[in-house]
Design a protein around this motif. Sequence first.
Motif, PDB file in Angstrom:
ATOM      1  N   PHE A 216       0.820  -1.214   0.000  1.00  0.00           N
ATOM      2  CA  PHE A 216       0.000   0.000   0.000  1.00  0.00           C
ATOM      3  C   PHE A 216       0.851   1.261   0.000  1.00  0.00           C
ATOM      4  O   PHE A 216       0.335   2.351   0.109  1.00  0.00           O
ATOM      5  CB  PHE A 216      -0.905   0.029   1.238  1.00  0.00           C
ATOM      6  CG  PHE A 216      -1.863  -1.099   1.294  1.00  0.00           C
ATOM      7  CD1 PHE A 216      -2.868  -1.201   0.348  1.00  0.00           C
ATOM      8  CD2 PHE A 216      -1.787  -2.064   2.282  1.00  0.00           C
ATOM      9  CE1 PHE A 216      -3.777  -2.244   0.395  1.00  0.00           C
ATOM     10  CE2 PHE A 216      -2.687  -3.104   2.340  1.00  0.00           C
ATOM     11  CZ  PHE A 216      -3.684  -3.192   1.390  1.00  0.00           C
ATOM     12  N   GLY A 217       2.146   1.075  -0.075  1.00  0.00           N
ATOM     13  CA  GLY A 217       3.041   2.212   0.131  1.00  0.00           C
ATOM     14  C   GLY A 217       2.938   3.268  -0.961  1.00  0.00           C
ATOM     15  O   GLY A 217       2.833   2.967  -2.142  1.00  0.00           O
ATOM     16  N   ASP A 240      -3.909  13.250   7.871  1.00  0.00           N
ATOM     17  CA  ASP A 240      -4.135  12.128   6.954  1.00  0.00           C
ATOM     18  C   ASP A 240      -5.032  11.134   7.682  1.00  0.00           C
ATOM     19  O   ASP A 240      -4.581  10.442   8.604  1.00  0.00           O
ATOM     20  CB  ASP A 240      -2.796  11.472   6.541  1.00  0.00           C
ATOM     21  CG  ASP A 240      -3.026  10.320   5.562  1.00  0.00           C
ATOM     22  OD1 ASP A 240      -4.206   9.953   5.333  1.00  0.00           O
ATOM     23  OD2 ASP A 240      -2.039   9.775   5.041  1.00  0.00           O
ATOM     24  N   PRO A 241      -6.316  11.045   7.305  1.00  0.00           N
ATOM     25  CA  PRO A 241      -7.237  10.152   8.016  1.00  0.00           C
ATOM     26  C   PRO A 241      -7.100   8.673   7.636  1.00  0.00           C
ATOM     27  O   PRO A 241      -7.794   7.831   8.203  1.00  0.00           O
ATOM     28  CB  PRO A 241      -8.614  10.686   7.620  1.00  0.00           C
ATOM     29  CG  PRO A 241      -8.410  11.455   6.364  1.00  0.00           C
ATOM     30  CD  PRO A 241      -6.982  11.851   6.275  1.00  0.00           C
ATOM     31  N   PHE A 242      -6.240   8.368   6.660  1.00  0.00           N
ATOM     32  CA  PHE A 242      -5.948   6.966   6.298  1.00  0.00           C
ATOM     33  C   PHE A 242      -4.422   6.850   6.324  1.00  0.00           C
ATOM     34  O   PHE A 242      -3.806   6.601   5.290  1.00  0.00           O
ATOM     35  CB  PHE A 242      -6.458   6.647   4.889  1.00  0.00           C
ATOM     36  CG  PHE A 242      -7.953   6.733   4.730  1.00  0.00           C
ATOM     37  CD1 PHE A 242      -8.738   5.592   4.888  1.00  0.00           C
ATOM     38  CD2 PHE A 242      -8.579   7.928   4.424  1.00  0.00           C
ATOM     39  CE1 PHE A 242     -10.119   5.652   4.720  1.00  0.00           C
ATOM     40  CE2 PHE A 242      -9.957   7.992   4.262  1.00  0.00           C
ATOM     41  CZ  PHE A 242     -10.738   6.845   4.420  1.00  0.00           C
ATOM     42  N   GLY A 244      -1.963   4.929   7.306  1.00  0.00           N
ATOM     43  CA  GLY A 244      -1.108   3.773   7.013  1.00  0.00           C
ATOM     44  C   GLY A 244       0.167   3.857   7.843  1.00  0.00           C
ATOM     45  O   GLY A 244       0.122   4.141   9.040  1.00  0.00           O
ATOM     46  N   VAL A 245       1.327   3.683   7.189  1.00  0.00           N
ATOM     47  CA  VAL A 245       2.592   3.743   7.935  1.00  0.00           C
ATOM     48  C   VAL A 245       3.153   5.175   7.980  1.00  0.00           C
ATOM     49  O   VAL A 245       4.281   5.395   8.395  1.00  0.00           O
ATOM     50  CB  VAL A 245       3.643   2.750   7.392  1.00  0.00           C
ATOM     51  CG1 VAL A 245       3.173   1.320   7.543  1.00  0.00           C
ATOM     52  CG2 VAL A 245       3.989   3.050   5.927  1.00  0.00           C
ATOM     53  N   GLY A 246       2.375   6.138   7.510  1.00  0.00           N
ATOM     54  CA  GLY A 246       2.726   7.544   7.750  1.00  0.00           C
ATOM     55  C   GLY A 246       3.564   8.243   6.696  1.00  0.00           C
ATOM     56  O   GLY A 246       4.246   9.219   6.996  1.00  0.00           O
ATOM     57  N   THR A 247       3.492   7.792   5.441  1.00  0.00           N
ATOM     58  CA  THR A 247       4.325   8.413   4.393  1.00  0.00           C
ATOM     59  C   THR A 247       3.948   9.881   4.149  1.00  0.00           C
ATOM     60  O   THR A 247       4.816  10.742   4.044  1.00  0.00           O
ATOM     61  CB  THR A 247       4.226   7.611   3.077  1.00  0.00           C
ATOM     62  OG1 THR A 247       4.364   6.241   3.406  1.00  0.00           O
ATOM     63  CG2 THR A 247       5.299   8.018   2.095  1.00  0.00           C
ATOM     64  N   VAL A 248       2.650  10.148   4.064  1.00  0.00           N
ATOM     65  CA  VAL A 248       2.212  11.540   3.863  1.00  0.00           C
ATOM     66  C   VAL A 248       2.615  12.368   5.081  1.00  0.00           C
ATOM     67  O   VAL A 248       3.125  13.485   4.957  1.00  0.00           O
ATOM     68  CB  VAL A 248       0.679  11.585   3.640  1.00  0.00           C
ATOM     69  CG1 VAL A 248       0.157  13.005   3.778  1.00  0.00           C
ATOM     70  CG2 VAL A 248       0.322  11.003   2.284  1.00  0.00           C
ATOM     71  N   VAL A 264      -7.728   3.202  10.981  1.00  0.00           N
ATOM     72  CA  VAL A 264      -8.625   2.266  11.673  1.00  0.00           C
ATOM     73  C   VAL A 264      -7.822   1.091  12.268  1.00  0.00           C
ATOM     74  O   VAL A 264      -8.235   0.483  13.250  1.00  0.00           O
ATOM     75  CB  VAL A 264      -9.735   1.788  10.694  1.00  0.00           C
ATOM     76  CG1 VAL A 264      -9.195   0.787   9.688  1.00  0.00           C
ATOM     77  CG2 VAL A 264     -10.925   1.228  11.430  1.00  0.00           C
ATOM     78  N   CYS A 268      -1.201   0.175  12.234  1.00  0.00           N
ATOM     79  CA  CYS A 268      -0.769   1.335  11.437  1.00  0.00           C
ATOM     80  C   CYS A 268      -0.489   2.544  12.330  1.00  0.00           C
ATOM     81  O   CYS A 268       0.458   3.292  12.091  1.00  0.00           O
ATOM     82  CB  CYS A 268      -1.837   1.711  10.415  1.00  0.00           C
ATOM     83  SG  CYS A 268      -1.978   0.510   9.098  1.00  0.00           S
ATOM     84  N   GLY A 295      -8.943   5.150  14.701  1.00  0.00           N
ATOM     85  CA  GLY A 295     -10.368   5.395  14.543  1.00  0.00           C
ATOM     86  C   GLY A 295     -10.823   5.241  13.110  1.00  0.00           C
ATOM     87  O   GLY A 295     -10.027   5.287  12.174  1.00  0.00           O
ATOM     88  N   ASP A 296     -12.135   5.087  12.977  1.00  0.00           N
ATOM     89  CA  ASP A 296     -12.743   4.931  11.654  1.00  0.00           C
ATOM     90  C   ASP A 296     -13.024   6.319  11.074  1.00  0.00           C
ATOM     91  O   ASP A 296     -13.395   7.238  11.795  1.00  0.00           O
ATOM     92  CB  ASP A 296     -14.050   4.149  11.795  1.00  0.00           C
ATOM     93  CG  ASP A 296     -14.624   3.789  10.437  1.00  0.00           C
ATOM     94  OD1 ASP A 296     -14.428   2.641  10.014  1.00  0.00           O
ATOM     95  OD2 ASP A 296     -15.242   4.670   9.798  1.00  0.00           O
TER      96      ASP A 296
HETATM   97  C1  SAM Z   1      -3.629   2.977   1.062  1.00  0.00           C
HETATM   98  S1  SAM Z   1      -3.392   2.914   2.771  1.00  0.00           S
HETATM   99  C2  SAM Z   1      -2.648   4.456   3.109  1.00  0.00           C
HETATM  100  C3  SAM Z   1      -1.195   4.440   2.766  1.00  0.00           C
HETATM  101  C4  SAM Z   1      -0.434   5.630   3.226  1.00  0.00           C
HETATM  102  N1  SAM Z   1      -0.665   6.749   2.322  1.00  0.00           N
HETATM  103  C5  SAM Z   1       1.031   5.275   3.271  1.00  0.00           C
HETATM  104  O1  SAM Z   1       1.753   5.462   2.286  1.00  0.00           O
HETATM  105  O2  SAM Z   1       1.448   4.757   4.297  1.00  0.00           O
HETATM  106  C6  SAM Z   1      -4.981   3.044   3.386  1.00  0.00           C
HETATM  107  C7  SAM Z   1      -5.097   2.942   4.908  1.00  0.00           C
HETATM  108  O3  SAM Z   1      -6.455   3.231   5.255  1.00  0.00           O
HETATM  109  C8  SAM Z   1      -6.797   2.490   6.406  1.00  0.00           C
HETATM  110  N2  SAM Z   1      -8.262   2.378   6.434  1.00  0.00           N
HETATM  111  C9  SAM Z   1      -9.067   1.584   5.692  1.00  0.00           C
HETATM  112  N3  SAM Z   1     -10.361   1.777   5.999  1.00  0.00           N
HETATM  113  C10 SAM Z   1     -10.400   2.753   6.937  1.00  0.00           C
HETATM  114  C11 SAM Z   1     -11.440   3.426   7.621  1.00  0.00           C
HETATM  115  N4  SAM Z   1     -12.709   3.100   7.427  1.00  0.00           N
HETATM  116  N5  SAM Z   1     -11.100   4.411   8.485  1.00  0.00           N
HETATM  117  C12 SAM Z   1      -9.797   4.740   8.678  1.00  0.00           C
HETATM  118  N6  SAM Z   1      -8.767   4.117   8.083  1.00  0.00           N
HETATM  119  C13 SAM Z   1      -9.062   3.147   7.217  1.00  0.00           C
HETATM  120  C14 SAM Z   1      -6.078   1.172   6.231  1.00  0.00           C
HETATM  121  O4  SAM Z   1      -5.812   0.582   7.490  1.00  0.00           O
HETATM  122  C15 SAM Z   1      -4.797   1.600   5.509  1.00  0.00           C
HETATM  123  O5  SAM Z   1      -3.733   1.744   6.421  1.00  0.00           O
END
Ligand code: SAM
Length: 432
Positions: A216-217, A240-242, A244-248, A264, A268, A295-296
């Motif tokens: 997903f990086g 960044d609400p999604f 992941g591992v924090g790249t943004v 979520v 992560c 959180g979601d």
């Molecule tokens: C494509 S990845 C993000 C990658 C990030 N930009 C990076 O490079 O590390 C999407 C992330 O969204 C999270 N995610 C999926 N559904 C979610 C939700 N409903 N609420 C919050 N996070 C969610 C997943 O756990 C995943 O880590």
Amino acid sequence: MPIELFISGKNWRLSLAELTAYLKAREIKFEINFFSKEFFTLTFENRLETSVIDALGGTIKIGEEKTKFSTKIVKEAFFDRKKQSQKQLAELLASSGLVDEMDKSAEKLFFGVSIYSSENMWHPLSGNIQRFIGSKVKDELSDHEKKSKFMGFGKDRKLAQLSHVEVLKKNLVETKSEVLLCISKEETWVARTVAVHNPFEFQKRDVYKPIQRTIFGMPPRLARIMVNLSACTPGKVLLDPFCGVGTVLQEALLARANVVGVDVNPWCVNASNENLEWIRREYNLQNAEFRLLQGDVGKLAEKVGQETIDCIVTEPDLGPALRQVPTGPYAEKIIQKLEPLFFGLAEQAYKVLKKDGRLVLVTPYIITRSGHSVSMPIAEKLEKTGFKLVKPFSEEMFAKNARDHEELVSMRSLVEVDERHKISRQIHICQK
Ligand SMILES: C[S@@+](CC[C@H](N)C(=O)[O-])C[C@H]1O[C@@H](n2cnc3c(N)ncnc32)[C@H](O)[C@@H]1O
């Protein structure tokens, strides 16, 4: 007024959009005079600081204009092999002051010449042009009684261009020794490289951060471009609400933002925490502030608070890792399944952003087996939520005499195709 040349990364539209967003966010006045897939020329009121290159993910080199002339001379010199035009070109180079500026303190001076062009018709000739300029520079240096070494290329190289790595390794920026020749249909610019992109720094943040997730990086360069598209400046709060591992988030931290990450998945949240701690140590950012929450996205406003965020930059789930290029119906199905997640985000993003706050959002963009593209109807949803769409380019960015920018001005989003993946990215910018 100073003119600077920018050598773009592979996706030149994205590079130009990032550059202009970065300048606008800092109220640096500029005009785009010329753009093409390999280079742009911009006019400024004052010289741009060369350190800007470290803040940009999509610019490979910055050059300072030394002289400019009609491309007709270059055509006559190399297509028609007119001796008179070759002589004229040599004189123009000699009077540009390029060689005078080169640092002659070392016993032997290394120098390089790179040729960029807006039209492919120059590519077969670029080796000849490069050798011609190289030999003129060498002659001029020996007139100064200076020994020099011209950095040539192997025969297998398609384009007569030094890579950023070569420029870095031979210190050609410091010794003021790389000449850029940028050829457009009508005008040709001669410039000196004043800044070069350092890929090792971005690579370090990609492969040496403690926790990585390859599937997903997002590449740090793209993350930095998106942070710049969000008009993030030092001190702003970026979410960044999604995460992941924090790249943004890591790129936003380096851009001196205060960052908030939500995911979520608790794994992560911990991974982002470790990676951001690492960035803080590695780049001496002791005062950098970050907050990570599990959180979601559906409960984002509850979690981070209404109207607390200046910029949201995010890439939610883009769908499954595909082995094969999907058919149209399958691509549609993938995208439809993801829509509720993105539509939910749009509503929550509107709540948490302050007035005028920006959202930079990646949605999936799929090129199907029949070559058609399938994308998500997110622009409509964003507008319905209350957002205004921000076009990457606007008429006022271009000089009065700039040409052919209608296509750019009409663009509503940017697409980044990564050949390794079957699902590409579409980047939208909008404002509350
Ligand atoms: C494509 S990845 C993000 C990658 C990030 N930009 C990076 O490079 O590390 C999407 C992330 O969204 C999270 N995610 C999926 N559904 C979610 C939700 N409903 N609420 C919050 N996070 C969610 C997943 O756990 C995943 O880590």
